[in-house]
Design a protein around this motif. Structure first.
Motif, PDB file in Angstrom:
ATOM      1  N   THR A  76     -43.080   4.587 -32.004  1.00  0.00           N
ATOM      2  CA  THR A  76     -43.376   3.521 -32.959  1.00  0.00           C
ATOM      3  C   THR A  76     -43.880   4.071 -34.284  1.00  0.00           C
ATOM      4  O   THR A  76     -43.755   3.429 -35.316  1.00  0.00           O
ATOM      5  N   SER A  77     -44.446   5.269 -34.258  1.00  0.00           N
ATOM      6  CA  SER A  77     -45.011   5.819 -35.485  1.00  0.00           C
ATOM      7  C   SER A  77     -44.169   6.951 -36.059  1.00  0.00           C
ATOM      8  O   SER A  77     -44.265   7.252 -37.234  1.00  0.00           O
ATOM      9  N   GLN A  78     -43.333   7.593 -35.217  1.00  0.00           N
ATOM     10  CA  GLN A  78     -42.519   8.710 -35.667  1.00  0.00           C
ATOM     11  C   GLN A  78     -41.113   8.534 -35.134  1.00  0.00           C
ATOM     12  O   GLN A  78     -40.899   8.498 -33.929  1.00  0.00           O
ATOM     13  N   THR A  79     -40.135   8.419 -35.999  1.00  0.00           N
ATOM     14  CA  THR A  79     -38.736   8.338 -35.574  1.00  0.00           C
ATOM     15  C   THR A  79     -37.906   9.482 -36.122  1.00  0.00           C
ATOM     16  O   THR A  79     -36.723   9.573 -35.854  1.00  0.00           O
ATOM     17  N   TYR A  80     -38.483  10.341 -36.956  1.00  0.00           N
ATOM     18  CA  TYR A  80     -37.871  11.582 -37.419  1.00  0.00           C
ATOM     19  C   TYR A  80     -36.510  11.376 -38.089  1.00  0.00           C
ATOM     20  O   TYR A  80     -35.484  11.856 -37.598  1.00  0.00           O
ATOM     21  N   PRO A  81     -36.434  10.668 -39.214  1.00  0.00           N
ATOM     22  CA  PRO A  81     -35.169  10.548 -39.940  1.00  0.00           C
ATOM     23  C   PRO A  81     -34.676  11.922 -40.402  1.00  0.00           C
ATOM     24  O   PRO A  81     -35.467  12.796 -40.789  1.00  0.00           O
ATOM     25  N   VAL A  82     -33.378  12.107 -40.375  1.00  0.00           N
ATOM     26  CA  VAL A  82     -32.787  13.408 -40.694  1.00  0.00           C
ATOM     27  C   VAL A  82     -33.010  13.759 -42.168  1.00  0.00           C
ATOM     28  O   VAL A  82     -33.088  14.936 -42.541  1.00  0.00           O
ATOM     29  N   SER A  83     -33.144  12.765 -43.006  1.00  0.00           N
ATOM     30  CA  SER A  83     -33.284  13.000 -44.442  1.00  0.00           C
ATOM     31  C   SER A  83     -34.525  13.800 -44.803  1.00  0.00           C
ATOM     32  O   SER A  83     -34.596  14.386 -45.892  1.00  0.00           O
ATOM     33  N   THR A  84     -35.505  13.861 -43.914  1.00  0.00           N
ATOM     34  CA  THR A  84     -36.744  14.589 -44.219  1.00  0.00           C
ATOM     35  C   THR A  84     -36.659  16.081 -43.899  1.00  0.00           C
ATOM     36  O   THR A  84     -37.584  16.829 -44.184  1.00  0.00           O
ATOM     37  N   ILE A  85     -35.560  16.525 -43.301  1.00  0.00           N
ATOM     38  CA  ILE A  85     -35.403  17.948 -42.977  1.00  0.00           C
ATOM     39  C   ILE A  85     -34.994  18.703 -44.235  1.00  0.00           C
ATOM     40  O   ILE A  85     -34.029  18.331 -44.920  1.00  0.00           O
ATOM     41  N   THR A  86     -35.664  19.764 -44.553  1.00  0.00           N
ATOM     42  CA  THR A  86     -35.358  20.547 -45.754  1.00  0.00           C
ATOM     43  C   THR A  86     -34.042  21.308 -45.583  1.00  0.00           C
ATOM     44  O   THR A  86     -33.631  21.640 -44.468  1.00  0.00           O
ATOM     45  N   SER A  87     -33.404  21.613 -46.688  1.00  0.00           N
ATOM     46  CA  SER A  87     -32.086  22.256 -46.656  1.00  0.00           C
ATOM     47  C   SER A  87     -32.133  23.643 -46.038  1.00  0.00           C
ATOM     48  O   SER A  87     -31.179  24.071 -45.380  1.00  0.00           O
ATOM     49  N   ASP A  88     -33.227  24.374 -46.234  1.00  0.00           N
ATOM     50  CA  ASP A  88     -33.295  25.731 -45.678  1.00  0.00           C
ATOM     51  C   ASP A  88     -33.357  25.707 -44.148  1.00  0.00           C
ATOM     52  O   ASP A  88     -32.840  26.626 -43.494  1.00  0.00           O
ATOM     53  N   LEU A  89     -33.960  24.655 -43.566  1.00  0.00           N
ATOM     54  CA  LEU A  89     -34.006  24.561 -42.105  1.00  0.00           C
ATOM     55  C   LEU A  89     -32.695  24.045 -41.530  1.00  0.00           C
ATOM     56  O   LEU A  89     -32.370  24.322 -40.366  1.00  0.00           O
ATOM     57  N   ARG A  90     -31.926  23.306 -42.316  1.00  0.00           N
ATOM     58  CA  ARG A  90     -30.631  22.816 -41.852  1.00  0.00           C
ATOM     59  C   ARG A  90     -29.571  23.913 -41.878  1.00  0.00           C
ATOM     60  O   ARG A  90     -28.596  23.861 -41.125  1.00  0.00           O
ATOM     61  N   LYS A  91     -29.755  24.921 -42.706  1.00  0.00           N
ATOM     62  CA  LYS A  91     -28.765  25.996 -42.841  1.00  0.00           C
ATOM     63  C   LYS A  91     -28.608  26.745 -41.510  1.00  0.00           C
ATOM     64  O   LYS A  91     -29.588  27.188 -40.910  1.00  0.00           O
ATOM     65  N   ASP A  92     -27.367  26.878 -41.052  1.00  0.00           N
ATOM     66  CA  ASP A  92     -27.008  27.605 -39.818  1.00  0.00           C
ATOM     67  C   ASP A  92     -27.612  26.978 -38.561  1.00  0.00           C
ATOM     68  O   ASP A  92     -27.630  27.616 -37.504  1.00  0.00           O
ATOM     69  N   ALA A  93     -28.110  25.748 -38.640  1.00  0.00           N
ATOM     70  CA  ALA A  93     -28.803  25.154 -37.489  1.00  0.00           C
ATOM     71  C   ALA A  93     -27.901  24.178 -36.742  1.00  0.00           C
ATOM     72  O   ALA A  93     -27.308  23.275 -37.332  1.00  0.00           O
ATOM     73  N   ASP A  94     -27.806  24.377 -35.431  1.00  0.00           N
ATOM     74  CA  ASP A  94     -27.214  23.375 -34.544  1.00  0.00           C
ATOM     75  C   ASP A  94     -28.276  22.344 -34.153  1.00  0.00           C
ATOM     76  O   ASP A  94     -27.955  21.195 -33.868  1.00  0.00           O
ATOM     77  N   VAL A  95     -29.529  22.815 -34.127  1.00  0.00           N
ATOM     78  CA  VAL A  95     -30.663  21.984 -33.721  1.00  0.00           C
ATOM     79  C   VAL A  95     -31.851  22.305 -34.605  1.00  0.00           C
ATOM     80  O   VAL A  95     -32.082  23.483 -34.930  1.00  0.00           O
ATOM     81  N   VAL A  96     -32.588  21.295 -35.002  1.00  0.00           N
ATOM     82  CA  VAL A  96     -33.868  21.503 -35.675  1.00  0.00           C
ATOM     83  C   VAL A  96     -34.967  20.898 -34.800  1.00  0.00           C
ATOM     84  O   VAL A  96     -34.932  19.704 -34.483  1.00  0.00           O
ATOM     85  N   ILE A  97     -35.904  21.744 -34.398  1.00  0.00           N
ATOM     86  CA  ILE A  97     -37.058  21.263 -33.649  1.00  0.00           C
ATOM     87  C   ILE A  97     -38.012  20.607 -34.639  1.00  0.00           C
ATOM     88  O   ILE A  97     -38.578  21.278 -35.498  1.00  0.00           O
ATOM     89  N   ARG A  98     -38.177  19.304 -34.508  1.00  0.00           N
ATOM     90  CA  ARG A  98     -39.043  18.583 -35.422  1.00  0.00           C
ATOM     91  C   ARG A  98     -40.502  18.738 -35.013  1.00  0.00           C
ATOM     92  O   ARG A  98     -41.390  18.930 -35.853  1.00  0.00           O
ATOM     93  N   GLU A  99     -40.737  18.615 -33.726  1.00  0.00           N
ATOM     94  CA  GLU A  99     -42.096  18.754 -33.186  1.00  0.00           C
ATOM     95  C   GLU A  99     -41.959  19.220 -31.743  1.00  0.00           C
ATOM     96  O   GLU A  99     -41.215  18.641 -30.958  1.00  0.00           O
ATOM     97  N   TRP A 100     -42.647  20.307 -31.399  1.00  0.00           N
ATOM     98  CA  TRP A 100     -42.650  20.769 -30.001  1.00  0.00           C
ATOM     99  C   TRP A 100     -44.080  21.159 -29.669  1.00  0.00           C
ATOM    100  O   TRP A 100     -44.587  22.155 -30.160  1.00  0.00           O
ATOM    101  N   ASN A 101     -44.716  20.351 -28.853  1.00  0.00           N
ATOM    102  CA  ASN A 101     -46.114  20.562 -28.511  1.00  0.00           C
ATOM    103  C   ASN A 101     -46.252  20.809 -27.013  1.00  0.00           C
ATOM    104  O   ASN A 101     -45.866  19.968 -26.206  1.00  0.00           O
ATOM    105  N   GLN A 102     -46.773  21.951 -26.677  1.00  0.00           N
ATOM    106  CA  GLN A 102     -46.968  22.322 -25.276  1.00  0.00           C
ATOM    107  C   GLN A 102     -48.462  22.519 -25.030  1.00  0.00           C
ATOM    108  O   GLN A 102     -49.156  23.085 -25.886  1.00  0.00           O
ATOM    109  N   GLU A 103     -48.917  22.090 -23.885  1.00  0.00           N
ATOM    110  CA  GLU A 103     -50.319  22.315 -23.547  1.00  0.00           C
ATOM    111  C   GLU A 103     -50.462  22.706 -22.090  1.00  0.00           C
ATOM    112  O   GLU A 103     -50.030  21.980 -21.190  1.00  0.00           O
ATOM    113  N   LEU A 104     -51.049  23.835 -21.868  1.00  0.00           N
ATOM    114  CA  LEU A 104     -51.379  24.320 -20.533  1.00  0.00           C
ATOM    115  C   LEU A 104     -52.861  24.070 -20.271  1.00  0.00           C
ATOM    116  O   LEU A 104     -53.700  24.484 -21.063  1.00  0.00           O
TER     117      LEU A 104
END
Length: 464
Positions: A18-46
């Protein structure tokens, strides 16, 4: 040996649709270059809650740009007897951030994933594969894994392959105060931040704004170039067996404790070995004859359940059933050699022709197979006990030229298996052709394989 499915013990930052839907337009061009996937947020906790309990949470959002990245849209998380997966949430969004699908719990499959080399094991997977939406689209998911063994800590490596960019990734490890969390920071990752509360120590790593890895000019596995953190326990426990993994010696001692007292063989087998070795004093010849006996009287069958993926069945079970996995057959051979007065050692190894070597400078669970070493006066004989056809003292590409953990009475020690040099790897083919007066031909082809060429052709071993 049980193939290690690393328990992802990691990151937890709630990603709210409801608060984050991650529109593609916010990804910078340098991160889109050569990328099949862009990790927008990856949070792991042990969260290590004790010597035998913990919780791992993972919350992730990533945008997929093409079919090469579609595998990231598939949810698949493994669990087994020592772990449970709970609170799965999965959603998909289009390029503008509009929700395409929210996955219901009844849509998520729960399957046994017994490997091709096993008759039965307790590995299962929670699985969901979506339709292939119009690219780009974004997947957001979260889940918890509750585990009842602290033998495995998943490391932090968002970029394990080419074509992955990272906006934000965080790994947090929370352990009891004073617990010796062991880690190794690699490839220029920013050092961790340490904090503490009343009864906990907290370690945090972050990766931000990381472009996709391109290995075109490096010729190496992207996993070797990626910023990453390896993690491993010190004190740990599995099904009541406590150990210390701070050193290879400690891990070997734990493995030895699992196998203690499992080398008893029957009187009938003792009589057969006595007859087989009658009049023979040479240790190498004894080992060869016992290896032949193993191959003629047993077969490979893998059954991996809980700690049984690490603890061998006793020698009597192999005698009674005529089969066993890599641990059981190696232990059976060890038991026969011991009765014959021939010293041998269990060797835990990462097997597979395409597997990378272990990190010998970081004691941890990195293995999936067991073989046997038989020290001689001037060299060591290596025995692959899962094959009925492998030659005596031959490892080939499956387990050759890599580090492994040898288990001794004093604990564990790192050893190196034999390397096959260019002169050892030979394919020699001779063709004789006889032509008659009518132009007909008869041909006889003879091919001789040696070293890695033999194992590549023959496929003599299996994991288990």
């Amino acid at each position: 040996m049980k193939r290690v499915i690393f328990i992802l013990m990691g990151l937890s930052v709630v990603i709210s649709s409801t608060s984050q839907t991650y529109p593609v337009s916010t990804i910078t061009s340098d991160l889109r270059k050569d990328a099949d996937v862009v990790i927008r947020e990856w949070n792991q906790e042990l969260k290590v809650l004790g010597l035998e309990k913990g919780i791992y949470t993972e919350e992730m959002a990533f945008t997929i740009f093409n079919s090469d990245g579609f595998r990231f849209a598939v949810f698949g998380e493994y669990y087994d007897k020592l772990s449970k997966i709970r609170n799965i949430s999965i959603s998909y969004y289009d390029a503008a951030g509009k929700q395409l699908k929210r996955v219901r719990g009844t849509d998520i499959g729960d399957f046994n994933v017994t490997s091709s080399g096993s008759v039965y094991d307790d590995n299962r997977i929670k699985y969901f594969e979506p339709e292939e939406y119009d690219y780009p689209f974004t997947m957001v998911y979260s889940y918890e894994k509750h585990f009842e063994s602290t033998a495995f800590f998943q490391g932090f490596r968002p970029q394990g392959k080419e074509g992955i960019s990272v906006e934000n990734a965080t790994y947090t490890a929370t352990v009891p105060k004073g617990y010796n969390l062991r880690f190794k920071e690699l490839n220029g990752i920013k050092p961790h931040k340490f904090s503490e509360s009343d009864d906990k120590d907290i370690y945090t790593w972050k990766i931000q704004g990381q472009k996709a890895i391109n290995t075109s000019y490096h010729g190496v596995d992207p996993k070797e170039l990626a910023q990453q953190v390896l993690l491993s326990p010190s004190q740990f426990m599995m099904e009541g067996y406590e150990g210390n993994m701070s050193t290879w010696n400690g891990l070997g001692a734990w493995q030895g404790k699992l196998n203690k007292g499992r080398d008893v063989i029957s009187d009938q087998v003792k009589a057969e070995i006595d007859q087989l070795l009658e009049g023979i004093e040479d240790q190498r010849k004894k080992a060869r004859l016992i290896y032949d006996y193993l191959q003629q009287n047993t077969r490979y069958v893998s059954i991996q359940l809980g700690i049984g993926g690490f603890q061998t069945f006793d020698a009597m079970s192999v005698i009674d059933n005529g089969y066993g996995d890599c641990k059981a057959l190696s232990n059976f051979t060890y038991s026969l050699l011991k009765y014959a007065g021939v010293l041998s050692r269990q060797v835990i190894i990462r097997a597979g022709a395409d597997e990378n070597d272990i990190r010998a400078d970081f004691p941890s669970m990195q293995f999936n197979h067991v073989i046997l070493a038989v020290p001689m006066e001037s060299d060591t004989v290596w025995l692959e006990c899962t094959s009925q056809t492998a030659p005596f003292n031959f490892l080939g590409s499956f387990t050759g030229d890599r580090h492994a953990l040898m288990v001794t009475e004093e604990g564990g020690v790192i050893v190196k298996t034999p390397k096959y040099s260019a002169k050892d790897n030979l394919l020699n083919r001779t063709t004789n052709v006889i032509l008659d007066m009518d132009g007909n031909a008869k041909a006889k082809v003879s091919t001789r394989y040696k070293g890695r060429r033999f194992s590549d052709y023959y496929g003599v071993t299996r994991i288990g």
